[in-house]
Design a protein around this motif. Structure first.
Motif, PDB file in Angstrom:
ATOM      1  N   PHE A 256       0.834  -1.202   0.000  1.00 13.26           N
ATOM      2  CA  PHE A 256       0.000   0.000   0.000  1.00 13.26           C
ATOM      3  C   PHE A 256       0.873   1.258   0.000  1.00 13.26           C
ATOM      4  O   PHE A 256       0.594   2.215  -0.719  1.00 13.26           O
ATOM      5  CB  PHE A 256      -0.933   0.002   1.214  1.00 13.26           C
ATOM      6  CG  PHE A 256      -1.917   1.136   1.204  1.00 13.26           C
ATOM      7  CD1 PHE A 256      -3.048   1.078   0.419  1.00 13.26           C
ATOM      8  CD2 PHE A 256      -1.699   2.271   1.966  1.00 13.26           C
ATOM      9  CE1 PHE A 256      -3.947   2.125   0.395  1.00 13.26           C
ATOM     10  CE2 PHE A 256      -2.594   3.326   1.951  1.00 13.26           C
ATOM     11  CZ  PHE A 256      -3.720   3.248   1.160  1.00 13.26           C
ATOM     12  N   GLY A 257       1.945   1.205   0.819  1.00 12.01           N
ATOM     13  CA  GLY A 257       2.857   2.347   0.864  1.00 12.01           C
ATOM     14  C   GLY A 257       3.410   2.646  -0.516  1.00 12.01           C
ATOM     15  O   GLY A 257       3.462   3.795  -0.955  1.00 12.01           O
ATOM     16  N   ARG A 258       3.787   1.585  -1.198  1.00 11.12           N
ATOM     17  CA  ARG A 258       4.351   1.741  -2.535  1.00 11.12           C
ATOM     18  C   ARG A 258       3.291   2.296  -3.497  1.00 11.12           C
ATOM     19  O   ARG A 258       3.568   3.189  -4.294  1.00 11.12           O
ATOM     20  CB  ARG A 258       4.838   0.368  -3.009  1.00 11.12           C
ATOM     21  CG  ARG A 258       5.528   0.316  -4.327  1.00 11.12           C
ATOM     22  CD  ARG A 258       7.009   0.539  -4.175  1.00 11.12           C
ATOM     23  NE  ARG A 258       7.590   1.073  -5.387  1.00 11.12           N
ATOM     24  CZ  ARG A 258       8.214   0.331  -6.310  1.00 11.12           C
ATOM     25  NH1 ARG A 258       8.338  -0.947  -6.141  1.00 11.12           N
ATOM     26  NH2 ARG A 258       8.720   0.904  -7.377  1.00 11.12           N
ATOM     27  N   ALA A 259       2.063   1.765  -3.406  1.00 11.94           N
ATOM     28  CA  ALA A 259       1.016   2.170  -4.350  1.00 11.94           C
ATOM     29  C   ALA A 259       0.596   3.621  -4.126  1.00 11.94           C
ATOM     30  O   ALA A 259       0.458   4.384  -5.074  1.00 11.94           O
ATOM     31  CB  ALA A 259      -0.190   1.241  -4.225  1.00 11.94           C
ATOM     32  N   VAL A 260       0.406   3.977  -2.856  1.00 11.06           N
ATOM     33  CA  VAL A 260      -0.046   5.336  -2.574  1.00 11.06           C
ATOM     34  C   VAL A 260       1.067   6.345  -2.817  1.00 11.06           C
ATOM     35  O   VAL A 260       0.832   7.483  -3.200  1.00 11.06           O
ATOM     36  CB  VAL A 260      -0.563   5.421  -1.111  1.00 11.06           C
ATOM     37  CG1 VAL A 260      -0.261   6.752  -0.503  1.00 11.06           C
ATOM     38  CG2 VAL A 260      -2.047   5.186  -1.074  1.00 11.06           C
ATOM     39  N   GLY A 261       2.317   5.889  -2.608  1.00 16.21           N
ATOM     40  CA  GLY A 261       3.435   6.813  -2.728  1.00 16.21           C
ATOM     41  C   GLY A 261       3.958   6.976  -4.139  1.00 16.21           C
ATOM     42  O   GLY A 261       4.779   7.845  -4.393  1.00 16.21           O
TER      43      GLY A 261
END
Lengths: 611, 273
Positions: free
Chosen positions: A224-229
């Motif tokens: 999620f961190g990767r996707a949102v960031g």
């Protein structure tokens, strides 16, 4: 998990050997870096957000209309856009990642001469090396037209296109984390499962997965961190209209893309200040997700018989779906890239009109080729790795084996927070830092290669820490007990027993981090990359880099021929990152050979004593 | 006799060749660094000039970056680069705040563009305004096929957007559902793939992959922009903090000189001189 905590508190006393205290202090120092960084970024955001509160603009910023020309700076549509895109990408990627991992671990077919798990995992590892900007480039010219013609309505630049590509981007992160966990967990279970008469499917679904609770969560958090960031994919694919989308075919704008689009504005305007509110919002979002996921309870392995059956069927279906869908998607995108990129490969692509030998041997200047960008990327990755790898591994060891109590919890939540800092925000942080230095201590400070490498190192640090820590903590408790009973100190236990045992996973983390540093575009965009700089000279020079060159060519090509160059550059970057990965993997293989001999003896001795 | 003639020709050639490249002679033996950033339309011109100068003076290092007009102002103002490019005139506030000096070197038009297969070949000023405001939503309302119009616009930092919005749209509203792309090139690749799209680019960027319909009967070409027949135009500027000195001043006069003008023209813009 609880066991390891107990072990830490019950472990050997401090100062058993003279060096022990120094090592512990060094490891603590490495962990302190993450805390300081998070504190620095928070202070930085607060400092820039302050004018919004004091000048009473917060109501204008926290509204639903973004129209700077008429003084409306509402960022809420972008916040919704980020949440929608990030969660939809994770909802696509997490089950697919789980399915792929299960397929590779025994849910796939067991043909006598061919194990499909091998090429599948090789493909996943290849995917970790596919740069974001390469996915973006291929999707713009392949997926977007498909979405446009396949679903009549909209321009194709949509939530759907961005979510599909983002899912591919975060998938390998998820698969590698789960795979690492399963590898650690399954060997101990196999005999038990066999003794109980369980099938491979039953063993995986009912024994192994419930033991991987932490890995499943870590995978989701990192994903999620990767996707949102991510900045580049939404920027290139989602259409960027500042509105709340009405459906998957509508255009949306994420906070990251918003920062990238608006950062190029007057630094005194309210539009600029509102960016830091975006940054703060992104930061808050990742923290909320971290906290929420930490509160989840691991799945319990007590399920009733009929549900168990359907669960196994579901797992099998998921595994097969993922094993078919993911390679199809990746091969389509990469095949398209090869088809467009291969014809452009040649000396002219790299060296322009300079003779290649002159450039290679005598350092002759290259102007219309990719050579300076290749070198720039290589230097950047080298410097960033030198900064990040020692820090990350040391901090991971500290968190897994030494940190206890409140300090340990503080550090690990800071690492989680740092993992949620999007690259564009890290770039903004580096840029802000330089401006601050110029106004205060160091008037000649400027954006440069070193600054980019520093920001990249901070960006990949949490990946390294998490990987090291997760691997160490998943090691069987018996190892620590045996080491302690043999009279090893804590550091001896870590360096002689635990690290060698976990080296596979730790090196996996390093591979991820190196690839991430090589491909990131958003950070370097703000911290010193340029279109034309020649081969990099000093650490304080501006530089060229391949990912940015691709982004620039894709965006600013003057002719179809120049666009072809972008595909050539993308293929080159892909080869370069794949080469780095091959290097890291061969390094890992040689390390394993050396270690496994030592470790092998230990295991057999251990097995003899227990037998 | 023939030998002396040959020698004479050789001698003339020997002295004449450097004389031709005299503009670059100003840079011979110079060392140092020029950092350039900002407007994306400027980059091809800057890169070509940098290449020619660095071939003449290997000790001189010229770096070229993009980012957009907003970045150009911000970076040169903060002193992070020596030259900040903008695709629009500086505002009074910007000049006052940073003490910037502007040097124009090219004229460039901005035109509404569509897919080359779009049957619409002419639009009126009013139609363009209504399309971008979201009042006209189907191509058949302006004589095209029956299909929804897909709007494309640029980010707020774009100089191209500022000119298009100010002159073409008369500061009217742009529908919030419009796709936003971050550069001229991105606009071009988006439109070249979208049969029903409409956007706007710098005329220097128009090629066979996109088509610019006539505006009120005037073809959007650089010639019409130069003569004033086509109204939506802007200048491309280089900006420095204070009066430029040394190699930076030499670079600016090179761009504004005849050789710089030739480079500018070959990239599809009209030199100011």
């Amino acid at each position: 998990m609880a066991d390891s905590r107990q072990q830490k508190t019950r472990g050997m006393g401090r100062g058993d050997l003279p060096g022990e205290g120094i090592v512990t202090a060094l490891l603590f120092g490495a962990s302190a870096v993450s805390v300081l960084c998070v504190a620095g970024i928070l202070a930085f955001l607060a400092w820039f957000c302050l004018p919004l509160v004091t000048e009473g603009q917060s109501a204008s910023v926290l509204s639903w209309t973004w129209r700077p020309a008429s003084g409306q700076f509402g960022i809420l549509p972008m916040a919704v856009g980020s949440l929608l895109l990030g969660s939809s990408a994770l909802l696509l990627a997490w089950p697919l990642g789980l399915g792929l991992t299960l397929f590779a671990h025994g849910l796939g077919p067991a043909w006598p001469n061919f194990n499909p798990a091998r090429p599948l995992m090789a493909l996943v590892r290849l995917m970790t090396s596919v740069p974001t900007v390469v996915y973006g480039l291929a999707s713009v010219f392949l997926l977007v037209p498909l979405v446009r013609s396949g679903f009549s309505g909209g321009s194709g630049f949509s939530w759907l296109a961005a979510a599909l590509t983002l899912a591919l981007l975060v998938l390998p992160t998820i698969v590698l984390v789960l795979d690492g966990q399963l590898r650690l967990v399954t060997p101990g279970l196999r005999l038990t499962a066999a003794a109980l008469g369980l099938t491979r499917t039953q063993e995986l679904v009912h024994l192994a997965l419930p033991l991987c609770g932490r890995g499943l969560k870590t995978a989701a958090v990192l994903g999620f961190g990767r996707a949102v960031g991510d900045t580049l994919l939404p920027l290139m694919l989602s259409g960027n209209a500042a509105q709340v989308p009405g459906g998957p075919l509508d255009s949306l704008r994420t906070l990251t893309a918003h920062i990238a689009l608006v950062v190029a504005t007057d630094s005194q305007s309210a539009a600029y200040t509102s960016l830091f509110a975006c940054g703060a919002l992104l930061f808050g979002m990742s923290q909320a997700v971290n906290l929420g996921l930490r509160g989840l309870r691991p799945v319990q392995a007590t399920l009733s018989a009929p549900r168990r059956l359907s669960l196994e069927r579901l797992a099998r279906a998921l595994a097969w779906t993922s094993a078919l869908a993911v390679p199809a998607g990746v091969c389509a995108l990469l095949g398209y890239l090869l088809w467009r990129g291969l014809p452009t490969l040649g000396a002219a692509l790299f060296f322009g009109d300079t003779p290649p030998l002159d450039a290679l041997l005598h350092g002759a200047a290259v102007f219309d080729g990719l050579w300076p960008a290749c070198l720039g990327t290589l230097y950047l990755v080298l410097v960033a790795s030198c900064l990040a790898i020692p820090l990350g591994v040391a901090s991971g060891i500290h968190l897994a084996e030494f940190a206890t109590g409140r300090a340990g919890r503080l550090i690990s939540s800071c690492v989680d927070l740092l993992a949620g800092v999007p690259s564009i925000l890290m770039g903004l942080f580096g840029f802000g830092l330089i401006l601050l230095l110029r106004h205060t201590l160091w008037p000649r400070a400027n954006t440069c290669l070193l600054l980019s490498a520093l920001c990249l190192a901070l960006l990949v640090l949490p990946y390294l820490i998490s990987a090291t820590r997760t691997c160490l903590e998943a090691l069987p408790r018996e190892l620590r007990l045996t080491a302690a009973s043999l009279g090893l100190t804590r550091w001896q236990t870590v360096s002689r027993v635990l690290l060698p045992a976990a080296s596979r996973g730790v090196l996996g983390g390093i591979i991820l981090a190196v690839g991430r540093a090589a491909e990131d575009t958003a950070v370097i965009m703000l911290t010193g990359v340029v279109v034309g700089a020649g081969t990099p000279g000093a650490l304080t020079d501006k530089f060229e880099a391949l990912p940015f060159t691709i982004y620039y060519l894709a965006a600013e090509h003057q002719s179809p021929q120049e666009l072809d160059l972008a595909f050539g550059a993308a293929l080159t970057l892909l080869c370069l990152t794949a080469l780095l990965f091959a290097l890291a993997r061969s390094l890992r293989a040689s390390l394993l050979n050396g270690k496994s001999r030592r470790w092998g003896n230990g295991t057999s001795a251990y097995q003899r004593t227990t037998a | 006799m023939r030998k002396t003639m040959l020698l004479l020709i050789l001698a003339v050639a020997f002295f004449a060749l450097p004389a031709q490249a005299s503009e670059l002679d100003a840079f011979a033996g110079k060392t140092g660094k020029i950092d350039i950033a900002g407007g994306t339309a400027h980059i091809p011109v800057m890169k070509e000039a940098a290449k020619r100068i660095m071939q003449k003076a290997p000790g001189l290092r010229i770096t070229v970056a993009g980012g957009g007009s907003g970045v150009g102002v911000q970076k040169v103002g903060e002193g992070l680069v020596d030259i900040g490019n903008t695709g629009r005139a500086l505002s009074e506030a910007e000049v006052a705040k940073y003490g910037l000096k502007s040097f124009a070197f090219a004229i460039d038009g901005v035109a509404a563009v569509v897919h080359p297969k779009n049957p619409v070949n002419a639009l009126t000023h009013q139609q363009v305004q209504d399309i971008f405001a979201g009042k006209i939503t189907n191509w058949k309302q302006v004589g095209g096929r029956d299909a929804a119009i897909h709007l494309y616009t640029r980010d707020e930092a774009s100089g191209t957007r500022e000119v298009f919005w100010g002159v073409m749209l008369k500061k009217g509203q742009i529908a919030p559902s419009a796709n936003v792309v971050s550069s001229n090139g991105a606009m071009k690749s988006a439109l070249s793939g979208d049969m029903d799209g409409i956007g706007y680019v710098s005329i220097g960027h128009i090629d066979q992959t996109i088509k610019a319909p006539d505006l009120d009967g005037v073809a959007p070409t650089q010639d019409n922009a130069k003569s004033g027949k086509y109204p939506v135009l802007r200048k491309l500027y280089m900006n420095t903090k204070g009066e430029p000195t040394g190699v930076v001043a030499a670079f600016i006069s090179y761009i504004q000189g005849p050789e710089g003008a030739a480079i500018t023209a070959s990239d599809g813009y009209i030199p100011t001189k």
